[in-house]
Scaffold this active site. Structure first.
Site, mmCIF file in Angstrom:
data_model
loop_
_atom_site.group_PDB
_atom_site.id
_atom_site.type_symbol
_atom_site.label_atom_id
_atom_site.label_comp_id
_atom_site.label_asym_id
_atom_site.label_seq_id
_atom_site.Cartn_x
_atom_site.Cartn_y
_atom_site.Cartn_z
ATOM 1 N N LYS A 1 -13.036 -4.570 -6.316
ATOM 2 C CA LYS A 1 -14.052 -3.555 -6.123
ATOM 3 C C LYS A 1 -13.591 -2.175 -6.552
ATOM 4 C CE LYS A 1 -13.650 -4.030 -1.033
ATOM 5 N NZ LYS A 1 -14.348 -4.078 0.225
ATOM 6 N N LYS B 1 -8.064 -10.716 -10.480
ATOM 7 C CA LYS B 1 -9.110 -10.825 -9.462
ATOM 8 C C LYS B 1 -10.250 -9.845 -9.774
ATOM 9 C CE LYS B 1 -9.304 -9.955 -4.494
ATOM 10 N NZ LYS B 1 -8.541 -9.529 -3.335
ATOM 11 N N LYS C 1 0.828 -1.211 0.000
ATOM 12 C CA LYS C 1 0.000 0.000 0.000
ATOM 13 C C LYS C 1 0.858 1.254 0.000
ATOM 14 C CE LYS C 1 -4.338 -1.756 1.825
ATOM 15 N NZ LYS C 1 -5.317 -1.723 2.923
#
Ligand code: TRP
Length: 331
Positions: free
Chosen positions: A200, A197, A115
């Protein structure tokens, strides 16, 4: 909460809009666990601010996720379902645990490194502390089992280390939790790029199906789903597109891939895609309807949140008080 069932804790962050991948990978199974376990499930809103998020988005995402979990079968009477920030004990225990977490071990967390690289302009201390807050979530409830995705296993290991260190320094205080990757949870890939994947974050793209998508949008997305060259509906590493669609179908209906293959053995790709799309629409329809009902009355939703938070807070306080006393705080 009874005392004879094993206790389960898990949480999801209210970031983004839940996808079919989130549903089939984890959320679907939460509602089924309460027969066997005492379950606490949380909407981890405190974790959501470690990455920049707009106030109105955080607010909406939190309500949406809470209502969706109920619509998906997490019964607020049989489970403790609550919003993390409604139970201040999470933040309190996080601070205490910070002092039993080594900088070096936290620095090794893969997710923190990833991140940080993704958003170098916002490498804040909250992002670093994220797994310690997770440890607080779990340890407050003395949870024995923590269902998580593979990417969170390292955080559960850190949680165990913190708990062991604390128990060793004072006396047995925390149950050591075990992270568990649900074996039945399916990994769903993007309909347009079946090697990636279903995420979202790229929810605008047609590769991602949202749980709350309208039926006509779901139908369109499945019509456009990429298949593979050749024909024959069977799962194979050379057929990532077909395999993904079979996985979606099988996990929607709780059947094996082999059974799904058998059902479509005479289908061409176009009708196969349409059928899978229809199955998704029919599975999600009652969820969306229940969700819409829950979102019609904000007051009722807030009172369900309060009911969950009260139950959670009672359990959390018991642990937190012990911790304060053991460390030597005047109570
Ligand atoms: N970090 C988890 C995730 O991204 C969500 C989470 C927050 C969690 N607190 C937790 C999961 C405690 C398990 C236990 O998926």
């Amino acid at each position: 909460m009874t005392e004879n069932k094993k206790r389960v804790f898990s949480a999801i962050k209210p970031t983004g809009n839940p996808t079919l991948g989130n549903y089939l990978g984890a959320m679907k199974y939460w509602g089924r666990m309460s027969d066997e376990y005492d379950c606490l499930f949380s909407v981890a809103d405190l974790h959501a601010i470690t990455v920049a998020i707009e106030p109105k988005e955080l607010r909406e995402n939190t309500k949406r996720l809470f209502a969706l979990l109920i619509a998906m079968g997490v019964d607020p009477e049989k489970n403790v379902l609550f919003v993390q920030s409604h139970v201040p004990a999470h933040s309190e225990l996080c601070w205490l645990l910070n002092n039993y977490t080594m900088f070096g071990e936290a620095r090794r967390m893969t997710q923190f490194k990833e991140k940080s690289e993704k958003a170098p302009e916002n490498v804040n201390v909250g992002l670093f502390d994220y797994p310690v807050l997770m440890a607080a979530d779990i340890l407050l409830y003395q949870a024995e089992i923590v269902p998580v995705g593979e990417d969170q296993m390292q955080h559960v290991e850190l949680c165990r280390n913190i708990a062991e260190r604390f128990n060793g320094r004072y006396s047995p205080t925390f149950v050591l939790p075990e992270g568990r990757i649900p074996k039945y949870g399916a990994r769903i890939h993007s309909l347009l790029d079946p090697t990636a994947k279903m995420g979202k974050s790229d929810s605008s793209a047609d590769g991602t199906v949202l749980v709350l998508d309208r039926p006509e949008d779901i139908a369109r997305k499945f019509k456009r789903a990429v298949t593979d060259s050749g024909k024959g509906v069977f799962a194979s590493p050379d057929k990532p597109g077909i395999t993904n669609l079979l996985t979606i179908y099988a996990s929607l209906l709780d059947i094996s891939i082999e059974d799904a293959e058998r059902e479509f053995k005479d289908s061409d790709y176009a009708s196969f895609k349409t059928k899978v799309g229809e199955a998704v629409i029919e599975t999600l329809r009652p969820i969306r309807e229940k969700y819409e009902l829950l979102r019609r009355d904000d007051g009722a939703l807030l009172s369900l949140m309060k009911q969950g938070a009260d139950k959670a807070a009672y359990l959390a306080r018991r642990t937190l008080e012990k911790v304060y006393k053991k460390i030597g705080f005047v109570r």
